[in-house]
Write a protein that holds these residues in place. Structure first.
Motif, mmCIF file in Angstrom:
data_model
loop_
_atom_site.group_PDB
_atom_site.id
_atom_site.type_symbol
_atom_site.label_atom_id
_atom_site.label_comp_id
_atom_site.label_asym_id
_atom_site.label_seq_id
_atom_site.Cartn_x
_atom_site.Cartn_y
_atom_site.Cartn_z
ATOM 1 N N VAL A 1 0.865 -1.181 0.000
ATOM 2 C CA VAL A 1 0.000 0.000 0.000
ATOM 3 C C VAL A 1 0.898 1.226 0.000
ATOM 4 C CG1 VAL A 1 -1.792 1.231 1.285
ATOM 5 C CG2 VAL A 1 -1.673 -1.262 1.414
ATOM 6 N N TYR A 2 0.576 2.183 -0.854
ATOM 7 C CA TYR A 2 1.384 3.403 -0.833
ATOM 8 C C TYR A 2 0.509 4.646 -0.729
ATOM 9 C CZ TYR A 2 0.502 3.602 -5.927
ATOM 10 O OH TYR A 2 -0.075 3.643 -7.168
ATOM 11 N N ASP A 3 1.094 5.689 -0.168
ATOM 12 C CA ASP A 3 0.475 7.010 -0.065
ATOM 13 C C ASP A 3 1.559 7.998 -0.484
ATOM 14 O OD1 ASP A 3 -1.023 9.235 0.499
ATOM 15 O OD2 ASP A 3 -0.964 9.003 2.667
ATOM 16 N N VAL B 1 2.420 9.417 -8.461
ATOM 17 C CA VAL B 1 1.490 8.291 -8.436
ATOM 18 C C VAL B 1 1.579 7.435 -9.699
ATOM 19 C CG1 VAL B 1 -0.965 7.658 -8.466
ATOM 20 C CG2 VAL B 1 -0.131 9.296 -6.804
ATOM 21 N N GLU C 1 0.888 13.334 -5.582
ATOM 22 C CA GLU C 1 0.151 13.217 -6.839
ATOM 23 C C GLU C 1 1.060 13.126 -8.068
ATOM 24 O OE1 GLU C 1 -3.245 15.883 -8.923
ATOM 25 O OE2 GLU C 1 -3.236 15.929 -6.737
ATOM 26 N N ASP D 1 6.195 10.859 1.579
ATOM 27 C CA ASP D 1 5.512 9.678 1.050
ATOM 28 C C ASP D 1 5.740 8.466 1.955
ATOM 29 O OD1 ASP D 1 4.942 11.308 -1.130
ATOM 30 O OD2 ASP D 1 6.576 10.515 -2.341
ATOM 31 N N SER D 2 4.874 7.456 1.796
ATOM 32 C CA SER D 2 5.071 6.224 2.548
ATOM 33 C C SER D 2 4.609 5.011 1.742
ATOM 34 C CB SER D 2 4.331 6.271 3.879
ATOM 35 O OG SER D 2 2.942 6.340 3.669
ATOM 36 N N ASN E 1 -7.156 1.345 -5.569
ATOM 37 C CA ASN E 1 -6.303 2.538 -5.617
ATOM 38 C C ASN E 1 -5.155 2.420 -4.616
ATOM 39 O OD1 ASN E 1 -8.136 3.523 -7.440
ATOM 40 N ND2 ASN E 1 -9.132 4.891 -6.000
ATOM 41 N N SER E 2 -3.949 2.451 -5.097
ATOM 42 C CA SER E 2 -2.735 2.408 -4.281
ATOM 43 C C SER E 2 -2.575 1.131 -3.470
ATOM 44 C CB SER E 2 -2.671 3.629 -3.353
ATOM 45 O OG SER E 2 -2.766 4.824 -4.090
#
Length: 87
Positions: A6-8, A14, A11, A58-59, A30-31
């Motif tokens: 999982v990523y965050d 992405v 923008e 980011d993570s 999504n992600s």
């Protein structure tokens, strides 16, 4: 091994991250990605991801299991990217 990634991330990055992760894992939402991957391929994915992300903002989370059978997956509502899971 079986992983859920999982990523965050910002923008602007992405698209690059999506493209990278789809080379190694199945895109399920999504992600969010899942799938079987060797430890060597996971390290390769992580190394390439580190070149994309901004470590200050980011993570990326990676959940690992020996096999998919050790995880119980329950979907509530519409399952996204269902075609990817079927193919």
């Amino acid at each position: 091994m079986y992983v859920i990634l999982v990523y965050d991330i910002g923008e602007k990055r992405v698209g690059k991250m999506l493209k990278l992760c789809r080379q190694y894992l199945n895109w399920i939402q999504n992600s969010v990605f899942e799938g079987e991957i060797t430890p060597v391929k996971l390290k390769e994915l992580q190394a390439k991801a580190k070149l994309i992300i901004d470590a200050d903002t980011d993570s990326i989370l990676v959940f690992k299991s020996r096999e998919e059978k050790w995880l119980e997956k329950e979907v509530i509502g519409a399952e996204k990217n269902k075609l990817d899971n079927i193919l």
